[in-house]
Write a protein that holds these residues in place. Structure first.
Motif, PDB file in Angstrom:
ATOM      1  N   MET A   1       0.854  -1.172   0.000  1.00 52.71           N
ATOM      2  CA  MET A   1       0.000   0.000   0.000  1.00 52.71           C
ATOM      3  C   MET A   1       0.896   1.229   0.000  1.00 52.71           C
ATOM      4  N   LEU A   2       0.724   2.075  -1.002  1.00 47.03           N
ATOM      5  CA  LEU A   2       1.500   3.291  -1.126  1.00 47.03           C
ATOM      6  C   LEU A   2       0.672   4.455  -0.621  1.00 47.03           C
ATOM      7  N   ILE A   3       1.202   5.176   0.354  1.00 43.82           N
ATOM      8  CA  ILE A   3       0.516   6.339   0.906  1.00 43.82           C
ATOM      9  C   ILE A   3       1.372   7.560   0.635  1.00 43.82           C
ATOM     10  N   THR A   4       0.734   8.571   0.062  1.00 39.02           N
ATOM     11  CA  THR A   4       1.426   9.837  -0.170  1.00 39.02           C
ATOM     12  C   THR A   4       0.578  10.959   0.413  1.00 39.02           C
ATOM     13  N   ILE A   5       1.242  12.003   0.849  1.00 39.38           N
ATOM     14  CA  ILE A   5       0.537  13.168   1.360  1.00 39.38           C
ATOM     15  C   ILE A   5       1.087  14.404   0.675  1.00 39.38           C
ATOM     16  N   ASP A   6       0.273  15.432   0.633  1.00 35.91           N
ATOM     17  CA  ASP A   6       0.663  16.705   0.040  1.00 35.91           C
ATOM     18  C   ASP A   6       0.654  17.757   1.134  1.00 35.91           C
ATOM     19  N   PRO A   7       1.832  18.158   1.613  1.00 33.54           N
ATOM     20  CA  PRO A   7       1.879  19.143   2.692  1.00 33.54           C
ATOM     21  C   PRO A   7       1.308  20.506   2.291  1.00 33.54           C
ATOM     22  N   GLU A   8       1.169  20.753   0.995  1.00 28.65           N
ATOM     23  CA  GLU A   8       0.635  22.034   0.512  1.00 28.65           C
ATOM     24  C   GLU A   8      -0.892  22.019   0.377  1.00 28.65           C
ATOM     25  N   SER A   9      -1.504  20.857   0.526  1.00 34.42           N
ATOM     26  CA  SER A   9      -2.949  20.731   0.372  1.00 34.42           C
ATOM     27  C   SER A   9      -3.683  21.447   1.504  1.00 34.42           C
ATOM     28  N   PRO A  37       0.464  -0.440   8.427  1.00 35.63           N
ATOM     29  CA  PRO A  37       1.722  -0.107   9.098  1.00 35.63           C
ATOM     30  C   PRO A  37       1.455   0.486  10.486  1.00 35.63           C
ATOM     31  N   SER A  38       2.373   0.264  11.398  1.00 39.30           N
ATOM     32  CA  SER A  38       2.212   0.862  12.729  1.00 39.30           C
ATOM     33  C   SER A  38       2.221   2.371  12.580  1.00 39.30           C
ATOM     34  N   ALA A  39       1.576   3.051  13.522  1.00 35.51           N
ATOM     35  CA  ALA A  39       1.525   4.513  13.478  1.00 35.51           C
ATOM     36  C   ALA A  39       2.932   5.095  13.495  1.00 35.51           C
ATOM     37  N   ARG A  40       3.789   4.519  14.295  1.00 36.11           N
ATOM     38  CA  ARG A  40       5.170   5.011  14.393  1.00 36.11           C
ATOM     39  C   ARG A  40       5.910   4.845  13.059  1.00 36.11           C
ATOM     40  N   ASP A  41       5.779   3.669  12.445  1.00 33.48           N
ATOM     41  CA  ASP A  41       6.462   3.416  11.170  1.00 33.48           C
ATOM     42  C   ASP A  41       5.926   4.302  10.047  1.00 33.48           C
ATOM     43  N   LEU A  42       4.596   4.434   9.985  1.00 31.99           N
ATOM     44  CA  LEU A  42       4.004   5.246   8.930  1.00 31.99           C
ATOM     45  C   LEU A  42       4.377   6.717   9.101  1.00 31.99           C
ATOM     46  N   ALA A  43       4.322   7.203  10.331  1.00 26.87           N
ATOM     47  CA  ALA A  43       4.704   8.595  10.584  1.00 26.87           C
ATOM     48  C   ALA A  43       6.150   8.838  10.189  1.00 26.87           C
ATOM     49  N   SER A  44       7.011   7.912  10.541  1.00 29.03           N
ATOM     50  CA  SER A  44       8.428   8.050  10.218  1.00 29.03           C
ATOM     51  C   SER A  44       8.645   8.060   8.705  1.00 29.03           C
ATOM     52  N   SER A  45       7.975   7.166   7.987  1.00 29.61           N
ATOM     53  CA  SER A  45       8.177   7.091   6.542  1.00 29.61           C
ATOM     54  C   SER A  45       7.622   8.310   5.811  1.00 29.61           C
ATOM     55  N   LEU A  46       6.583   8.938   6.377  1.00 28.60           N
ATOM     56  CA  LEU A  46       5.987  10.112   5.744  1.00 28.60           C
ATOM     57  C   LEU A  46       6.564  11.423   6.269  1.00 28.60           C
ATOM     58  N   GLY A  47       7.338  11.347   7.346  1.00 26.16           N
ATOM     59  CA  GLY A  47       7.914  12.550   7.931  1.00 26.16           C
ATOM     60  C   GLY A  47       6.896  13.431   8.626  1.00 26.16           C
ATOM     61  N   ILE A  48       5.906  12.775   9.269  1.00 25.37           N
ATOM     62  CA  ILE A  48       4.875  13.523   9.995  1.00 25.37           C
ATOM     63  C   ILE A  48       4.804  13.020  11.430  1.00 25.37           C
ATOM     64  N   ASN A  49       4.011  13.706  12.234  1.00 27.96           N
ATOM     65  CA  ASN A  49       3.858  13.355  13.642  1.00 27.96           C
ATOM     66  C   ASN A  49       3.048  12.067  13.800  1.00 27.96           C
ATOM     67  N   MET A  50       3.465  11.225  14.720  1.00 30.22           N
ATOM     68  CA  MET A  50       2.772   9.962  14.971  1.00 30.22           C
ATOM     69  C   MET A  50       1.312  10.196  15.383  1.00 30.22           C
ATOM     70  N   HIS A  51       1.043  11.291  16.086  1.00 36.58           N
ATOM     71  CA  HIS A  51      -0.322  11.568  16.531  1.00 36.58           C
ATOM     72  C   HIS A  51      -1.249  11.884  15.352  1.00 36.58           C
ATOM     73  N   THR A  52      -0.686  12.381  14.264  1.00 35.88           N
ATOM     74  CA  THR A  52      -1.463  12.610  13.045  1.00 35.88           C
ATOM     75  C   THR A  52      -1.940  11.275  12.481  1.00 35.88           C
ATOM     76  N   VAL A  53      -1.048  10.298  12.462  1.00 34.44           N
ATOM     77  CA  VAL A  53      -1.407   8.957  11.981  1.00 34.44           C
ATOM     78  C   VAL A  53      -2.431   8.328  12.925  1.00 34.44           C
ATOM     79  N   LEU A  54      -2.230   8.481  14.215  1.00 31.80           N
ATOM     80  CA  LEU A  54      -3.179   7.919  15.177  1.00 31.80           C
ATOM     81  C   LEU A  54      -4.563   8.548  15.018  1.00 31.80           C
TER      82      LEU A  54
END
Length: 117
Positions: A1-9, A37-54
């Motif tokens: 599963m590929l997840i991408t985010i747009d920080p400018e959105s 993916p775990s919240a910690r792993d996904l946050a790390s791979s996307l470069g965002i805060n773990m609480h955002t994933v949670l």
């Protein structure tokens, strides 16, 4: 599963994550019983805060698309496949309606008219 985010959105990051996971479920990239993916792993791979994933995972749990279990993580449910598309469409309809100044009562009327035709 590929997840991408747009920080400018203008859409919040957690909302983008929710949409991405819903999309993965709808496309069949992940199915019932698949672990996300775990919240910690996904946050790390996307470069965002773990609480955002949670927050995204909690939203998906509240919709019934995933289960959150201590020690097991986030797992896609069978319901996630059954209603994710309908729920996503309903959210989109409400968003478009708000943008055009259509009230909830007017949307109900339109839906009732479509259902009876």
């Amino acid at each position: 599963m590929l997840i991408t985010i747009d920080p400018e959105s203008t859409e919040p990051l957690y909302g983008q994550l929710v949409s991405q996971v819903r999309g993965a479920i709808l496309r069949g990239d992940v199915g019932p019983g698949d672990k996300l993916p775990s919240a910690r792993d996904l946050a790390s791979s996307l470069g965002i805060n773990m609480h955002t994933v949670l927050r995204a995972y909690t939203t998906l749990r509240d919709e019934g698309a995933i289960e959150l279990r201590r020690g097991r993580g986030a797992v896609v449910t069978a319901k996630g496949l059954d209603t994710a598309e309908l729920e996503q469409s309903a959210r989109h309809l409400l968003k478009v309606g708000r943008r055009h100044g259509v009230t909830l009562a007017q949307l109900h009327t339109l839906l009732d008219q479509e259902a009876s035709s």
